[in-house]
Write a protein that holds these residues in place. Structure first.
Motif, PDB file in Angstrom:
ATOM      1  N   LEU A 173       0.886  -1.300   0.035  1.00 46.73           N
ATOM      2  CA  LEU A 173       0.063   0.015   0.174  1.00 46.73           C
ATOM      3  C   LEU A 173       0.839   1.153  -0.013  1.00 46.73           C
ATOM      4  O   LEU A 173       0.502   2.521  -0.137  1.00 46.73           O
ATOM      5  CB  LEU A 173      -1.047  -0.047   1.282  1.00 46.73           C
ATOM      6  CG  LEU A 173      -1.768  -1.185   1.160  1.00 46.73           C
ATOM      7  CD1 LEU A 173      -2.590  -1.074   2.641  1.00 46.73           C
ATOM      8  CD2 LEU A 173      -3.015  -1.257   0.099  1.00 46.73           C
ATOM      9  N   ARG A 174       2.261   1.096  -0.034  1.00 39.99           N
ATOM     10  CA  ARG A 174       3.066   2.319   0.224  1.00 39.99           C
ATOM     11  C   ARG A 174       2.709   3.196   1.444  1.00 39.99           C
ATOM     12  O   ARG A 174       2.662   4.426   1.084  1.00 39.99           O
ATOM     13  CB  ARG A 174       3.347   2.836  -0.871  1.00 39.99           C
ATOM     14  CG  ARG A 174       3.862   2.124  -2.180  1.00 39.99           C
ATOM     15  CD  ARG A 174       5.199   1.851  -2.042  1.00 39.99           C
ATOM     16  NE  ARG A 174       5.662   1.291  -3.162  1.00 39.99           N
ATOM     17  CZ  ARG A 174       5.892   0.059  -3.399  1.00 39.99           C
ATOM     18  NH1 ARG A 174       5.583  -0.835  -2.645  1.00 39.99           N
ATOM     19  NH2 ARG A 174       6.658  -0.383  -4.476  1.00 39.99           N
ATOM     20  N   ASP A 175       2.213   2.421   2.515  1.00 35.17           N
ATOM     21  CA  ASP A 175       1.862   3.185   3.695  1.00 35.17           C
ATOM     22  C   ASP A 175       2.153   2.925   4.925  1.00 35.17           C
ATOM     23  O   ASP A 175       2.314   1.874   5.679  1.00 35.17           O
ATOM     24  CB  ASP A 175       0.249   2.797   3.647  1.00 35.17           C
ATOM     25  CG  ASP A 175      -0.616   3.850   4.787  1.00 35.17           C
ATOM     26  OD1 ASP A 175       0.128   4.606   5.507  1.00 35.17           O
ATOM     27  OD2 ASP A 175      -1.589   3.691   4.958  1.00 35.17           O
ATOM     28  N   PRO A 176       3.130   3.818   5.444  1.00 36.00           N
ATOM     29  CA  PRO A 176       4.104   3.479   6.724  1.00 36.00           C
ATOM     30  C   PRO A 176       3.194   3.504   7.940  1.00 36.00           C
ATOM     31  O   PRO A 176       3.466   3.014   9.064  1.00 36.00           O
ATOM     32  CB  PRO A 176       5.048   4.641   6.867  1.00 36.00           C
ATOM     33  CG  PRO A 176       4.671   5.644   5.938  1.00 36.00           C
ATOM     34  CD  PRO A 176       4.036   4.973   4.775  1.00 36.00           C
ATOM     35  N   ASP A 177       2.018   4.278   7.576  1.00 32.93           N
ATOM     36  CA  ASP A 177       1.013   4.012   8.954  1.00 32.93           C
ATOM     37  C   ASP A 177       0.699   2.652   9.466  1.00 32.93           C
ATOM     38  O   ASP A 177       0.095   2.514  10.446  1.00 32.93           O
ATOM     39  CB  ASP A 177      -0.131   5.185   8.508  1.00 32.93           C
ATOM     40  CG  ASP A 177      -1.033   5.360   9.814  1.00 32.93           C
ATOM     41  OD1 ASP A 177      -0.295   5.617  10.852  1.00 32.93           O
ATOM     42  OD2 ASP A 177      -2.132   5.399   9.691  1.00 32.93           O
ATOM     43  N   VAL A 178       0.513   1.902   8.178  1.00 29.32           N
ATOM     44  CA  VAL A 178       0.157   0.430   8.431  1.00 29.32           C
ATOM     45  C   VAL A 178       1.031  -0.072   9.683  1.00 29.32           C
ATOM     46  O   VAL A 178       0.749  -0.729  10.646  1.00 29.32           O
ATOM     47  CB  VAL A 178       0.103  -0.456   7.416  1.00 29.32           C
ATOM     48  CG1 VAL A 178      -0.094  -1.915   7.649  1.00 29.32           C
ATOM     49  CG2 VAL A 178      -0.806   0.018   6.281  1.00 29.32           C
ATOM     50  N   MET A 179       2.483   0.228   9.593  1.00 29.32           N
ATOM     51  CA  MET A 179       3.374  -0.215  10.544  1.00 29.32           C
ATOM     52  C   MET A 179       2.985   0.238  12.118  1.00 29.32           C
ATOM     53  O   MET A 179       2.859  -0.413  13.008  1.00 29.32           O
ATOM     54  CB  MET A 179       4.626   0.040  10.171  1.00 29.32           C
ATOM     55  CG  MET A 179       5.184  -0.673   8.847  1.00 29.32           C
ATOM     56  SD  MET A 179       5.499  -2.387   9.019  1.00 29.32           S
ATOM     57  CE  MET A 179       6.806  -2.495  10.074  1.00 29.32           C
ATOM     58  N   THR A 180       2.639   1.565  11.993  1.00 26.60           N
ATOM     59  CA  THR A 180       2.415   2.377  13.260  1.00 26.60           C
ATOM     60  C   THR A 180       0.961   1.806  13.983  1.00 26.60           C
ATOM     61  O   THR A 180       0.945   1.374  15.203  1.00 26.60           O
ATOM     62  CB  THR A 180       2.156   3.766  13.020  1.00 26.60           C
ATOM     63  OG1 THR A 180       3.413   4.329  12.323  1.00 26.60           O
ATOM     64  CG2 THR A 180       2.152   4.597  14.104  1.00 26.60           C
TER      65      THR A 180
END
Length: 197
Positions: A173-180
């Protein structure tokens, strides 16, 4: 004598630079798209020198896996200084969250390499990548064991598989917020586990 010691030290440093460069480039580009020239450029070493230290790309992949293992050992070694195993596990999750931008761009270094290597017809490098992940599973299981919780191996599997999933989704998803978000959920999950015997 001093000259030969200096030569050996320089050779060791050059090999280490190539190993670290291989780990970085293979993580970013993958095995199939990476050339020895790419790794030489990243390490700032003449491409001809690569063949002196590594005869094949597979040897460089093995070196990269050793680098991933060394990073894991360094991280878990630092976490071992914490007295409480729950704090060690939380520190691991926080380290994953801290690398959220890298995960969003390229996924988990070892996990993505393991998946790519598994698709190759030849060799045993996929098993070597799996051994690095097994090392993480064993370390996590030991922390759950020290907490006195039942089924420590299953808890470790839940933790590491969640990390692999969140890394994959952050990358897809190219979404670092998933990790957070998922990392925060894992921290809450750890806090919800009862204190063991």
């Amino acid at each position: 004598m001093t000259n030969s010691v200096n030569r050996r030290a320089r050779a060791s440093q050059k090999r280490q630079r190539l190993t670290a460069a291989a780990a970085r480039v293979l993580h970013v580009q993958g095995v199939e798209r990476t050339t020895l020239a790419d790794i030489a450029r990243e390490a700032d070493v003449p491409v001809g020198n690569v063949y002196y230290y590594f005869k094949t790309k597979d040897e460089l992949v093995q070196a990269a896996l050793s680098e991933h293992r060394a990073h894991l050992d360094e991280l878990t070694g630092r976490l071992e200084r914490l007295a409480d195993p729950r704090d060690r596990l939380k520190g691991l999750i926080e380290a994953w969250i801290d690398r959220r931008d890298i995960a969003a761009r390229h996924g988990c270094p070892t996990g993505t390499l393991a998946v790519e290597l598994d698709k190759r017809a030849e060799g045993t490098l996929d098993a070597e990548a799996g051994a690095v992940i097994r090392r993480l599973l064993d370390w996590a299981a030991q922390q759950f064991r020290e907490l006195g919780l039942p089924d420590p191996d299953d808890l470790a599997l839940t933790l590491v598989s969640t990390y692999q999933g969140m890394s994959l989704l952050a990358n897809a998803l190219r979404d670092p917020d998933v990790m957070t978000r998922e990392g925060t959920r894992l921290l809450r999950w750890l806090d919800s586990l009862p204190a063991g015997a």
